[in-house]
Each structure stands twice: as C-alpha cells, then as structure tokens.
Scaffold this active site. Structure first.
Site, PDB file in Angstrom:
ATOM      1  N   CYS A 114       0.818  -1.222   0.000  1.00  0.00           N
ATOM      2  CA  CYS A 114       0.000   0.000   0.000  1.00  0.00           C
ATOM      3  C   CYS A 114       0.847   1.265   0.000  1.00  0.00           C
ATOM      4  CB  CYS A 114      -0.953   0.007   1.187  1.00  0.00           C
ATOM      5  SG  CYS A 114      -2.112  -1.358   1.129  1.00  0.00           S
ATOM      6  N   HIS A 251      -3.026   7.584   1.820  1.00  0.00           N
ATOM      7  CA  HIS A 251      -3.470   6.248   1.394  1.00  0.00           C
ATOM      8  C   HIS A 251      -4.876   6.054   1.958  1.00  0.00           C
ATOM      9  CE1 HIS A 251      -3.922   2.093   0.709  1.00  0.00           C
ATOM     10  NE2 HIS A 251      -3.673   1.707   1.950  1.00  0.00           N
ATOM     11  N   ASN A 281     -10.032   0.437  -0.274  1.00  0.00           N
ATOM     12  CA  ASN A 281      -8.570   0.428  -0.214  1.00  0.00           C
ATOM     13  C   ASN A 281      -8.037  -0.194  -1.504  1.00  0.00           C
ATOM     14  OD1 ASN A 281      -5.874  -0.049   0.292  1.00  0.00           O
ATOM     15  ND2 ASN A 281      -6.186  -0.831   2.374  1.00  0.00           N
TER      16      ASN A 281
HETATM   17  O1  UT7 Z   1      -3.781  -0.677   3.429  1.00  0.00           O
HETATM   18  C1  UT7 Z   1      -2.900  -1.188   4.373  1.00  0.00           C
HETATM   19  C2  UT7 Z   1      -3.189  -0.626   5.662  1.00  0.00           C
HETATM   20  N1  UT7 Z   1      -4.418  -1.137   6.165  1.00  0.00           N
HETATM   21  C3  UT7 Z   1      -4.900  -0.644   7.259  1.00  0.00           C
HETATM   22  O2  UT7 Z   1      -4.310   0.262   7.782  1.00  0.00           O
HETATM   23  C4  UT7 Z   1      -6.142  -1.230   7.854  1.00  0.00           C
HETATM   24  C5  UT7 Z   1      -6.104  -1.052   9.325  1.00  0.00           C
HETATM   25  N2  UT7 Z   1      -7.220  -1.550  10.049  1.00  0.00           N
HETATM   26  C6  UT7 Z   1      -8.510  -1.153   9.888  1.00  0.00           C
HETATM   27  O3  UT7 Z   1      -8.840  -0.392   8.989  1.00  0.00           O
HETATM   28  C7  UT7 Z   1      -9.528  -1.615  10.908  1.00  0.00           C
HETATM   29  O4  UT7 Z   1      -8.855  -2.270  11.943  1.00  0.00           O
HETATM   30  C8  UT7 Z   1     -10.618  -2.563  10.328  1.00  0.00           C
HETATM   31  C9  UT7 Z   1     -11.584  -1.757   9.456  1.00  0.00           C
HETATM   32  C10 UT7 Z   1      -9.948  -3.645   9.525  1.00  0.00           C
HETATM   33  C11 UT7 Z   1     -11.428  -3.180  11.468  1.00  0.00           C
HETATM   34  O5  UT7 Z   1     -11.943  -2.181  12.316  1.00  0.00           O
HETATM   35  P1  UT7 Z   1     -11.790  -2.338  13.913  1.00  0.00           P
HETATM   36  O6  UT7 Z   1     -12.553  -1.246  14.504  1.00  0.00           O
HETATM   37  O7  UT7 Z   1     -10.315  -2.405  14.192  1.00  0.00           O
HETATM   38  O8  UT7 Z   1     -12.530  -3.694  14.199  1.00  0.00           O
HETATM   39  P2  UT7 Z   1     -11.938  -5.041  14.847  1.00  0.00           P
HETATM   40  O9  UT7 Z   1     -10.999  -5.694  13.880  1.00  0.00           O
HETATM   41  O10 UT7 Z   1     -11.430  -4.742  16.207  1.00  0.00           O
HETATM   42  O11 UT7 Z   1     -13.242  -5.903  14.943  1.00  0.00           O
HETATM   43  C12 UT7 Z   1     -14.338  -5.510  15.769  1.00  0.00           C
HETATM   44  C13 UT7 Z   1     -15.417  -6.552  15.639  1.00  0.00           C
HETATM   45  C14 UT7 Z   1     -14.921  -7.989  15.812  1.00  0.00           C
HETATM   46  O12 UT7 Z   1     -15.918  -8.697  16.525  1.00  0.00           O
HETATM   47  P3  UT7 Z   1     -15.750  -8.958  18.103  1.00  0.00           P
HETATM   48  O13 UT7 Z   1     -14.453  -9.711  18.264  1.00  0.00           O
HETATM   49  O14 UT7 Z   1     -15.702  -7.588  18.721  1.00  0.00           O
HETATM   50  O15 UT7 Z   1     -16.968  -9.728  18.435  1.00  0.00           O
HETATM   51  C15 UT7 Z   1     -14.856  -8.515  14.407  1.00  0.00           C
HETATM   52  O16 UT7 Z   1     -15.010  -9.915  14.341  1.00  0.00           O
HETATM   53  O17 UT7 Z   1     -15.995  -6.508  14.321  1.00  0.00           O
HETATM   54  C16 UT7 Z   1     -16.024  -7.828  13.768  1.00  0.00           C
HETATM   55  N3  UT7 Z   1     -15.927  -7.711  12.313  1.00  0.00           N
HETATM   56  C17 UT7 Z   1     -16.991  -7.496  11.525  1.00  0.00           C
HETATM   57  N4  UT7 Z   1     -18.305  -7.367  11.813  1.00  0.00           N
HETATM   58  C18 UT7 Z   1     -19.144  -7.134  10.784  1.00  0.00           C
HETATM   59  C19 UT7 Z   1     -14.824  -7.779  11.540  1.00  0.00           C
HETATM   60  N5  UT7 Z   1     -15.159  -7.601  10.250  1.00  0.00           N
HETATM   61  C20 UT7 Z   1     -16.501  -7.433  10.218  1.00  0.00           C
HETATM   62  C21 UT7 Z   1     -17.420  -7.187   9.180  1.00  0.00           C
HETATM   63  N6  UT7 Z   1     -18.725  -7.056   9.507  1.00  0.00           N
HETATM   64  N7  UT7 Z   1     -17.060  -7.071   7.889  1.00  0.00           N
END
Ligand code: UT7
Length: 324
Positions: A114, A251, A281
């Site tokens: 990225c 990005h 992304n």
């Molecule tokens: O391009 C390279 C660089 N990339 C990045 O910088 C990406 C960095 N990370 C992010 O953008 C975010 O961390 C995400 C968008 C990927 C995730 O957001 P988050 O607020 O960090 O959520 P999380 O991973 O902590 O997940 C929260 C909850 C989890 O459930 P529990 O464990 O709290 O019950 C996940 O299982 O959301 C759940 N979850 C979803 N729920 C509904 C994960 N994906 C989904 C989904 N729909 N698509």
C-alpha cells in the site's frame, strides 16, 4: 539552479463494476452500517473477469499522458507500483510499455504494497534528479479483488481495484520550497511486522498467488503513529510543518486512520483528499487515484503544497511532499 521532478499530467481509471457494501450482506455476516462506520467505505470497483492490472494501468497512463499533452514516446521510463501483477514476470511496467506502443525507454515495478506509490514516486524523483530520465510515468495499479478470501469478512469488504498515474518531468527550480515538484521524501520499512499484513502464497513458498491476511486492529494502531511521524518528518526535512500543507493526500485504507493522522498533524479534515468512500482500499493505486480525483473535483490546484502518506504490508511506510 536545482533540478525538480514536476507533475505534468495526472489521470486515473476505475473498472466499470461498482459494488456497494450492501452486496456483501447476502454472503457474509456483515452490514453496510458496520463497513461504513468502521472504515468509511461505501462502495468499491472490481475489475471484470479477464481484466488485469496492466489493463487498468495502461488506461490511467493514457489519461495522464493526454492530460500532460505528451505521447508515449516522449516518456523515458515507467515505474509501476503494484503487488498484484498480471504475471509473476515480466513486470507490469513493461506490459504497459508494450500496450502503449512505446519503442524506447525502460520500465519496471516497485513493490511496497500500500506504500508502493510513495516509494515509486520517490524512485522516479531520484531518477530524474540523477539525470537517468527526464520524463517518467509513475503508476499505481492494483487488482486486490484477486487476492481476497471471500469468506473472510474482516478483509474482503475493505479492498477495491483501480489505477492512477502521474507524468513527472525534469524542470529547473530554485532549490526553495516554493518550487513546483517533489520537494522531499521519507521512506521506512520494518520487516518484523510481517504478520500484520501479508499474502499467504507466493512463487517460492507454495507456487500460488495466495490470499490477503490482516490483523486489522493491530495495524490500525501502528498506522496512525507511523503515518503522522513520516509525514511530519518529510515536511521537517524542508523546514515545513502541517500548517504549510494545502492538502494531505493519504493512502485510503480507513477514514478513521485518515482522520486521526490529520488530527495528529494538526491539519483540519477539510484539507484532506478523501476517496475511500468510493474506492475502498486500492493499495498502491489509492494515492494517484486520490490525486487525480482531487484535481478533477477542483480541490488540488497548481501551486498547492501536498503531502502524500501511506503504510502497508512489510510494514513499509513513507511520505512525499510535493508542490503541484
Ligand atoms: O492498506 C494497508 C493498511 N491497512 C490498514 O491500515 C487497515 C487497518 N485496520 C482497519 O482499517 C480496521 O482495523 C478494520 C476496518 C480492519 C477493522 O476495524 P476495527 O474497529 O479495528 O474492528 P476489529 O478488527 O477490532 O473488529 C471488531 C469486531 C470484531 O468482533 P468482536 O471480536 O468484537 O466480536 C470482528 O469480528 O468486528 C467484527 N468484524 C466485523 N463485523 C461485521 C470484523 N469484520 C466485520 C465485518 N462485519 N465485515
């Protein structure tokens, strides 16, 4: 007199198929609301079957050449940032060269995931400053839809396909920060973070192209700190701060990361180019896409001071300061 690599043209290409968040609700345990609120993404484009990264790249390249008023044979070099090449080799760059009908010059790819466009821009700038090339096409092009695990809701809703391109050309400047062109760059990587974002396949590992794996929330924390630091460092190298910046061109991975980074740099969100809602992304394509869209919207104007910043797999991250 100081040589500068000045932007002469910009263009982009997005595949026709637009996929709204709601489309994922049918196959995954997810909602439009979750995707919007956690990432800022509302829709993304996916390449058609048979449409490759070089197909996207060549369309963006043609648009940038037209914008610059140049022909393919006016170009000395092509640098393509991509992690999703058509084939293991040859490079997407040489494929673009062939498709453009270029009979001179040289082409190659840069792979920093990225952060690839920031690395490619810095490489192209160095080639221009060293006299190796006078006009360089710098392209970011990706088909991340090809490396998605469609059963993994934590990744497959986040990425999209697309391409953006710049034409850079050598021009004399004064050496001061009022010059147009690339003014400074800051590049970093740290291979200890490999597990945070990688693809679980490759030529010398299992002979497959593999699927993307990401520890999203851990990467999130790294991203904000590293992006703000690299952008501030690139600015400091030329005696500037966030207060001097007309536009952050980040990005486009996550609206919350983009907003938190801007806040750490003391730059209001109104001075950030945002395309994440429409593109998702697109990895190395996201910054040149944002530049092209930012110009088309009338946001970015000649003379504006821009800082482009990105982080991705590696981890690799960096920033480039340029005056448009
Ligand atoms: O391009 C390279 C660089 N990339 C990045 O910088 C990406 C960095 N990370 C992010 O953008 C975010 O961390 C995400 C968008 C990927 C995730 O957001 P988050 O607020 O960090 O959520 P999380 O991973 O902590 O997940 C929260 C909850 C989890 O459930 P529990 O464990 O709290 O019950 C996940 O299982 O959301 C759940 N979850 C979803 N729920 C509904 C994960 N994906 C989904 C989904 N729909 N698509």
């Amino acid at each position: 007199m100081t040589l500068r690599a000045v932007v002469k043209g910009v263009g982009h290409y997005l595949p026709d198929r637009i996929v709204p968040n709601s489309e994922f609700e049918a196959t995954l345990d997810t909602t439009d609301e979750w995707i919007r609120s956690r990432s800022g993404i509302e829709r993304r484009h996916f390449a058609a079957e048979g449409q490759t990264t070089s197909d996207l790249a060549v369309n963006a390249a043609r648009a940038a050449l037209e914008n610059a008023g140049l022909q393919p044979d006016d170009i000395d070099a092509i640098v393509v940032a991509t992690s999703t090449p058509d084939l293991t080799f040859p490079s997407v760059g040489t494929m673009v060269q062939g498709k453009l009908g270029m009979t001179r010059g040289f082409a190659f790819d840069v792979q920093a995931v990225c952060a690839g466009f920031v690395f490619a821009l810095s490489t192209a700038n160095a080639m221009i400053l060293s006299g190796q090339a006078r006009r360089v096409l710098v392209i970011g092009a990706e088909t991340f839809s090809r490396i998605m695990d469609w059963t993994d809701r934590s990744t497959c809703v986040l990425f999209g396909d697309g391409a953006g391109a710049l034409v850079l050309a050598a021009e004399d400047g004064t050496g001061g920060v009022t010059d147009r062109g690339v003014l400074s760059a800051d590049l970093n990587s740290d291979g200890r973070y490999k597990e945070m974002l990688y693809v679980d396949g490759g030529v010398s590992t299992n002979g497959q192209s593999g699927k993307l794996r990401m520890q999203g929330n851990q990467l999130f924390r790294q991203a904000v700190e590293k992006l703000a630091t690299t952008a501030d460092t690139a600015l400091e190298k030329i005696g500037l701060t966030g207060a001097d910046v007309d536009w952050i061109v980040p990005h486009q991975a996550n609206l919350r990361i983009i907003a938190a980074t801007a806040a750490r740099m003391d730059v209001p969100i109104e001075r950030v180019i945002l395309t994440v809602q429409d593109h998702g992304n697109t990895s190395a394509a996201s910054i040149p896409l944002a530049l092209s869209v930012g110009v088309a919207r009338g946001q970015i104007k000649q003379g504006d001071l821009l800082v482009a910043e990105a982080i991705g797999g590696g981890l690799a991250w960096g920033a480039v300061v340029l005056r448009w």
